[in-house]
Write a protein that holds these residues in place. Structure first.
Motif, short mmCIF file in Angstrom:
data_model
loop_
_atom_site.label_atom_id
_atom_site.label_comp_id
_atom_site.label_asym_id
_atom_site.label_seq_id
_atom_site.Cartn_x
_atom_site.Cartn_y
_atom_site.Cartn_z
N ALA A 130 -23.33 8.01 9.22
CA ALA A 130 -23.74 8.22 7.81
C ALA A 130 -22.88 9.37 7.25
N SER A 131 -22.22 10.34 8.07
CA SER A 131 -21.42 11.22 7.70
C SER A 131 -20.00 10.73 7.20
N THR A 132 -19.53 9.65 8.05
CA THR A 132 -18.31 9.02 7.86
C THR A 132 -18.20 8.42 6.31
N ALA A 133 -19.26 7.56 6.29
CA ALA A 133 -19.24 6.83 5.11
C ALA A 133 -19.51 7.73 3.99
N SER A 134 -20.55 8.88 3.92
CA SER A 134 -20.50 9.84 3.11
C SER A 134 -19.44 10.48 2.47
N ALA A 135 -18.34 10.76 3.29
CA ALA A 135 -17.28 11.30 3.03
C ALA A 135 -16.43 10.37 2.26
N LYS A 136 -16.42 9.28 2.90
CA LYS A 136 -15.10 8.37 2.11
C LYS A 136 -15.87 7.87 0.77
N ASN A 137 -17.26 8.13 0.44
CA ASN A 137 -17.71 7.75 -1.04
C ASN A 137 -17.78 8.98 -1.89
N SER A 138 -17.30 10.11 -1.32
CA SER A 138 -17.48 11.21 -2.22
C SER A 138 -16.52 11.40 -2.98
N PRO A 139 -16.59 12.13 -4.28
CA PRO A 139 -15.80 12.29 -5.36
C PRO A 139 -14.41 12.89 -4.94
N ILE A 140 -14.56 14.03 -4.13
CA ILE A 140 -13.43 14.69 -3.72
C ILE A 140 -12.56 13.90 -2.88
N TYR A 141 -13.28 13.28 -1.97
CA TYR A 141 -12.55 12.33 -1.11
C TYR A 141 -11.58 11.30 -1.91
N LYS A 142 -12.40 10.56 -2.74
CA LYS A 142 -11.68 9.72 -3.92
C LYS A 142 -10.63 10.35 -4.65
N GLN A 143 -10.66 11.51 -5.17
CA GLN A 143 -9.75 12.20 -5.70
C GLN A 143 -8.44 12.18 -4.68
N ALA A 144 -8.78 12.48 -3.43
CA ALA A 144 -7.48 12.75 -2.66
C ALA A 144 -6.71 11.39 -2.41
N ASN A 145 -7.71 10.17 -2.69
CA ASN A 145 -6.99 8.97 -2.22
C ASN A 145 -6.59 8.21 -3.69
N SER A 146 -6.65 9.20 -4.82
CA SER A 146 -6.25 8.41 -6.20
C SER A 146 -4.92 8.89 -6.71
N TYR A 147 -4.34 9.89 -5.70
CA TYR A 147 -3.02 10.33 -6.16
C TYR A 147 -1.99 9.84 -5.05
N PRO A 148 -0.65 9.69 -5.60
CA PRO A 148 -0.12 9.92 -7.05
C PRO A 148 -0.57 9.07 -8.18
N ARG A 149 -0.62 9.62 -9.30
CA ARG A 149 -0.79 8.88 -10.50
C ARG A 149 0.39 8.41 -11.19
N ILE A 150 0.42 6.98 -11.12
CA ILE A 150 1.73 6.17 -11.62
C ILE A 150 1.52 5.58 -12.87
N SER A 151 2.51 5.70 -14.02
CA SER A 151 2.45 5.03 -15.12
C SER A 151 3.90 4.76 -15.67
N GLY A 152 3.96 3.85 -16.49
CA GLY A 152 5.12 3.38 -16.83
C GLY A 152 5.37 1.86 -16.68
N ASN A 153 6.48 1.48 -16.54
CA ASN A 153 7.17 0.17 -16.11
C ASN A 153 6.79 -0.05 -14.81
#
Length: 528
Positions: free
Chosen positions: A292-315
């Motif tokens: 439960a703790s592992t799944a909760s951690a991976k679904n958390s907003p702060i965990y998702k934020q850590a995995n959403s960077y770097p932010r890439i844009s352009g061509n």
């Protein structure tokens, strides 16, 4: 009113009216009541405290999570403080200390809701051993905190100095304050007032104002139980899941209540969501194969934020060419192959010394395939406030992930070397950590260790000897293969070919949120 004139008003209504947190950020007053004290706050101190108040509201989803915890636990905290004759205003200290996370651990090994070290916990009558850790029990730890504060106030005769003594100890507070505030009931809060007290006032103002905004039907139930008994048996008795009981009763070691009388906590409502230490997004459910703790951690907003960077844009189709993409709003480039900084800097038209300086790299380090590098000077602060340290990360990899200078990251968190970095640490990316302020460490599961010589990782490139990957005993060791990306292939197509998920591919090969792969890139895959 004409339509054109109504548009600005309509926009403000939609933006602020639908988000009460943004519309109601409280302002720091010039005068404030705290415990039995009247505080007169100077304009400079008002501005300083306001920055901390604003910081609490900066991430509405995270603020809402803390607000929900506040409503859930506060009736018990208030009851225990009242029982010891402690002003209820001091209840905001528990949010400042742990964010009401039961198993939060600081860098100085302070644990639980009220962040007690073991020796101090035992001094105030808390049980701390392999079977029971009452620092993680909201009722017991609140009684302990009340006793601690009451004892210190009896000596210092001032609730402001008694509160600061929670951070520096009674001896430290006596040496710092002397007798200047003893018995004093009107206090001026100015630029010289201790930072810990001003930070407390920010929490009092932020959460005191927000307490009535959220209506929740969740209630924390307390049940007296007699041990020894397992959580599985208690789950059947009270009609909740075993995972739910374990989450709210982390004071019980190994999921078992030992001999004796204890208080069990669980949520009473139509549905029973787990409130994890790292918060789970409500729409996602843990996979059965995870704890439960592992799944909760991976679904958390702060965990998702850590995995959403770097932010890439352009061509992004020409990401490996200069002047085509931005990385975290800075000019950058994707390395299409492993090479030396000298060759890579020549290819992208940047002098080698400048390239190394911009990316905080040393001469001789390798450019790694599939990683992003900056061609523009990184910033002193990131776009987000904090980062949850994930297993395997280094200070350098975190600085590259957010486009923040390595020296700035170290300075903001008072960390100088990777050996001081621990998975679960919450690092500051914008505001510097105060002197003497511990870094919160949230519980997060460690991933299966993999062969660093083959798998592209998020860490700073280092030479490592090959090692055999280890896997959980209950699963068979998968076959490791290397796939070379061909023209026209996508992550989805490759994942279907090998019977794995896109998220697996991204994790194994440190692929960013934009899902960019290049022709000829070698991907490591573990076939099930």
């Amino acid at each position: 009113m004409r339509f054109q004139q109504a548009l600005p008003i309509l926009f403000l209504y939609l933006f602020f009216g639908t988000n009460p947190l943004l519309a109601q950020i409280p302002k720091v007053p010039a005068q404030l009541e705290f415990a039995d004290l009247t505080l007169k706050i100077t304009p400079q101190a008002q501005r300083e405290i306001q920055l901390d108040v604003d910081a609490q509201y900066r991430n509405p989803s995270y603020f809402k999570v803390k607000q929900e915890r506040f409503q859930l636990y506060m009736p018990i905290v208030e009851r225990e403080l009242r029982g010891m004759g402690i002003p209820e205003d001091l209840k905001y200290l528990v949010i400042q200390e742990s964010g009401l996370i039961s198993d939060a651990v600081s860098t100085s090994n302070a644990v639980g809701f009220w962040q007690f070290k073991q020796g101090t916990a035992e001094e105030v009558g808390l049980r701390v051993d392999a079977q029971v850790d009452e620092r993680k029990n909201i009722a017991s730890s609140s009684r302990g905190a009340a006793l601690y504060l009451k004892k210190h106030n009896a000596t210092l005769d001032n609730w402001m100095t008694a509160l600061v003594s929670y951070q520096m100890g009674l001896g430290g507070a006596k040496a710092y304050f002397g007798n200047q505030y003893s018995g004093k009931k009107v206090i001026e809060v100015d630029r010289n007032t201790h930072w810990y007290f001003k930070k407390f006032l920010a929490h009092k103002i932020a959460y005191g104002n927000a307490f009535g905004l959220l209506v929740s039907n969740r209630q924390l139930v307390e049940e007296k139980i007699q041990g020894p008994v397992t959580m599985a048996a208690l789950a059947k008795r009270f009609g909740v899941s075993e995972e739910h009981l374990k989450e709210y009763n982390k004071w019980a070691g190994n999921g078992r209540v030992p001999a004796g009388t204890f208080t069990l906590f669980y949520i009473k409502e139509a549905s029973l969501p787990i409130e994890p230490a790292i918060v789970k997004s409500p729409e996602e459910k843990p996979k059965k194969s995870q704890s439960a703790s592992t799944a909760s951690a991976k679904n958390s907003p702060i965990y998702k934020q850590a995995n959403s960077y770097p932010r890439i844009s352009g061509n992004t189709t020409k990401a490996n060419q200069p002047n085509q993409i931005t990385v975290n709003e800075l000019d950058g480039v994707l390395a299409g192959k492993t090479t030396s900084p000298s060759k890579f800097s020549d290819e992208i038209g940047v002098k080698e010394k400048k390239f190394l300086r911009i990316n905080d790299m040393n001469p001789g380090e390798r450019i790694e395939t599939g990683k992003y590098y900056y061609t523009e000077k990184k910033k002193t602060s990131a776009q987000v406030d904090t980062h949850l340290v994930l297993p395997g990360e280094t200070l350098w990899s975190i600085s590259q992930k957010y486009g923040i200078r390595l020296a700035s990251l170290k300075s903001k968190n008072r960390i100088r070397k990777d050996s001081d970095l621990k998975a679960g640490m919450v690092l500051n990316l914008r505001e510097p950590r105060k002197r003497g302020e511990d870094i919160t460490i949230l519980p997060i599961s460690q991933p299966v260790q993999q062969n660093k010589s083959v798998i592209a990782s998020a860490t700073k490139p280092v030479e490592a000897k090959p090692s055999t990957p280890t896997y959980p005993r209950e699963t068979a060791q998968p076959n490791r293969v290397t796939h070379t990306v061909a023209q026209g292939e996508t992550l989805f197509a490759i994942s279907r070919k090998y019977g794995v998920t896109v998220e697996n591919l991204k994790s194994w090969n440190s692929i960013g949120s934009q899902n960019i792969i290049s022709i000829g890139q070698k991907l490591v895959i573990f076939k099930p």
